[in-house]
Design an enzyme around this catalytic site. Structure first.
Site, short mmCIF file in Angstrom:
data_model
loop_
_atom_site.label_atom_id
_atom_site.label_comp_id
_atom_site.label_asym_id
_atom_site.label_seq_id
_atom_site.Cartn_x
_atom_site.Cartn_y
_atom_site.Cartn_z
N HIS A 283 -37.55 68.93 -43.26
CA HIS A 283 -36.11 68.61 -43.18
C HIS A 283 -35.40 69.80 -42.53
O HIS A 283 -34.61 70.49 -43.16
CB HIS A 283 -35.56 68.33 -44.57
CG HIS A 283 -34.22 67.66 -44.59
ND1 HIS A 283 -33.55 67.28 -43.43
CD2 HIS A 283 -33.42 67.27 -45.62
CE1 HIS A 283 -32.41 66.72 -43.75
NE2 HIS A 283 -32.30 66.70 -45.07
N ARG B 298 -34.51 59.63 -38.92
CA ARG B 298 -34.85 59.89 -40.33
C ARG B 298 -35.90 58.85 -40.72
O ARG B 298 -35.62 57.65 -40.74
CB ARG B 298 -33.62 59.78 -41.22
CG ARG B 298 -33.96 59.78 -42.71
CD ARG B 298 -32.72 59.86 -43.59
NE ARG B 298 -32.29 61.25 -43.69
CZ ARG B 298 -31.83 61.82 -44.81
NH1 ARG B 298 -31.75 61.12 -45.93
NH2 ARG B 298 -31.46 63.07 -44.82
N ARG C 275 -23.56 70.88 -42.91
CA ARG C 275 -24.42 70.01 -42.12
C ARG C 275 -23.71 69.61 -40.82
O ARG C 275 -24.33 69.56 -39.75
CB ARG C 275 -24.79 68.75 -42.93
CG ARG C 275 -25.74 68.96 -44.09
CD ARG C 275 -27.15 69.31 -43.63
NE ARG C 275 -27.72 68.28 -42.79
CZ ARG C 275 -28.31 67.16 -43.20
NH1 ARG C 275 -28.39 66.92 -44.51
NH2 ARG C 275 -28.81 66.29 -42.35
N GLN D 213 -31.38 70.39 -42.59
CA GLN D 213 -30.83 70.89 -43.85
C GLN D 213 -30.94 72.41 -43.91
O GLN D 213 -30.04 73.09 -44.41
CB GLN D 213 -31.56 70.26 -45.03
CG GLN D 213 -31.04 70.72 -46.39
CD GLN D 213 -29.62 70.29 -46.65
OE1 GLN D 213 -29.31 69.10 -46.55
NE2 GLN D 213 -28.74 71.23 -46.99
N ASP E 290 -34.67 71.03 -55.55
CA ASP E 290 -34.50 69.67 -55.06
C ASP E 290 -34.89 68.73 -56.19
O ASP E 290 -35.44 69.16 -57.21
CB ASP E 290 -35.40 69.45 -53.82
CG ASP E 290 -35.09 68.16 -53.07
OD1 ASP E 290 -34.08 67.50 -53.39
OD2 ASP E 290 -35.85 67.83 -52.14
N CYS F 189 -29.90 70.61 -51.72
CA CYS F 189 -29.65 69.77 -50.55
C CYS F 189 -28.91 68.49 -50.91
O CYS F 189 -28.35 67.84 -50.02
CB CYS F 189 -30.95 69.45 -49.83
SG CYS F 189 -32.17 68.56 -50.81
#
Length: 306
Positions: free
Chosen positions: A132, A105, A288, A135, A220, A260
């Site tokens: 991402h 990450r 996840r 996700q 988001d 998310c």
């Protein structure tokens, strides 16, 4: 056989991604019945390199390796030689001699690509400034669990053309659904990513128009990690783009809402939206774990039949 990496959703074929989603659902259902008895990776180690903070990503990957009989190592620039200037490629070659798989990450997607090019073990993108993809595996899994095949459906992204938006564009291409992106002028997704999706993706400016008849709505935060200094500017730009219960009422009766997380209540969503039954963000977050289990299994073993 060449080492497989997962840096974007485009690193797997549509068939492989579809199989990953179904495999994740199978793994999840088996875990509910049998507990973590499926342990295909005893004594395997995942290196988890974090340059950005995390809750869901760290916990889900670490738990996945524990359930699989393996181990996960948390590494940050503060306590590794990466933080003291060791070249990315050198770190990749060293870790390839010691671990079985790497999750990163970070900020720079180019840096992630440089790491993967030097790595002889699989590398997973756990978020960069551009994408991402993990996700999206959880998001599509959740949508599929609750509503069946997403092919031909319509999803709506409301907000910044950021890394999540880019991965939603790639998801529309790979899972064959339509995507409407609703954002203020100046906050569009990257043009090359948008162009590659062709007419499967459209840009709109009016949230009410965008969600009309949609099957799924997602958003988001307005200021992503690293953009905190832009918060006030972005709040002004995104005024009118908040997702509320009333806005969702314009979508299909069985529409779902995803986020998310973490969410900023009162900003990109209304204070009470996550309490609405159409919001399935807790299931999404939990998925996840299962989607990433399927991904780890795929990268280390290849396709596993259900």
């Amino acid at each position: 056989m060449a080492t497989r990496h997962f840096l974007t959703l485009m690193d797997a074929s549509p068939e492989e991604l579809s199989n990953l989603i179904q495999r994740a659902i199978t793994i999840k259902n088996a875990l509910k019945v049998e507990g973590p008895t499926y342990t295909p990776f005893p004594n395997h180690t995942m290196a988890m390199i974090f340059e950005k903070s995390s809750t869901r990503t760290r916990v889900s990957f670490e738990t996945a390796m524990a359930h699989f009989g393996g181990h996960a190592l948390f590494l940050s620039p503060r306590d590794t030689q990466l933080g003291r200037g060791e070249p990315i490629g050198d770190t990749a070659r060293v870790l390839s001699e010691m671990v079985d798989i790497v999750m990163i990450r970070t900020f720079s997607h180019a840096g992630l690509e440089a790491y993967a090019s030097a790595s002889s073990v699989p590398v997973i993108n756990a978020l960069t400034d551009d994408y991402h993809p993990c996700q999206l595996l959880a998001d599509v899994m959740t949508w599929t669990e609750l509503r069946g095949s997403v092919r031909g459906k319509t999803a709506v992204w409301i907000g910044d053309g950021n890394n999540m938006c880019h991965s939603w564009i790639n998801a529309a291409r790979q899972f064959d659904f339509r995507l409407r992106i609703c954002c203020p002028e100046g906050y569009e997704p990257r043009q090359d990513i948008l162009a590659a999706a062709g007419d499967r993706v459209t840009i709109l400016r009016d949230p009410a128009e965008a969600v009309s008849g949609a099957d799924l709505v997602t958003t988001d935060v307005w200021a992503s990690m690293g953009q905190e200094e832009e918060q006030a500017k972005r709040e002004a730009a995104f005024a009118g783009f908040q997702v509320t219960e009333a806005l969702l009422d314009r979508a299909q009766d069985d529409a779902l809402f995803l986020h998310c997380l973490p969410a900023h209540r009162g900003e990109e969503i209304s204070e009470t939206l996550l309490d609405d039954p159409r919001a399935v963000v807790w299931q999404e977050a939990g998925n996840r774990l299962h989607a990433q289990k399927a991904l780890i299994e795929f990268l280390l073993l290849g396709q596993v039949d259900d």
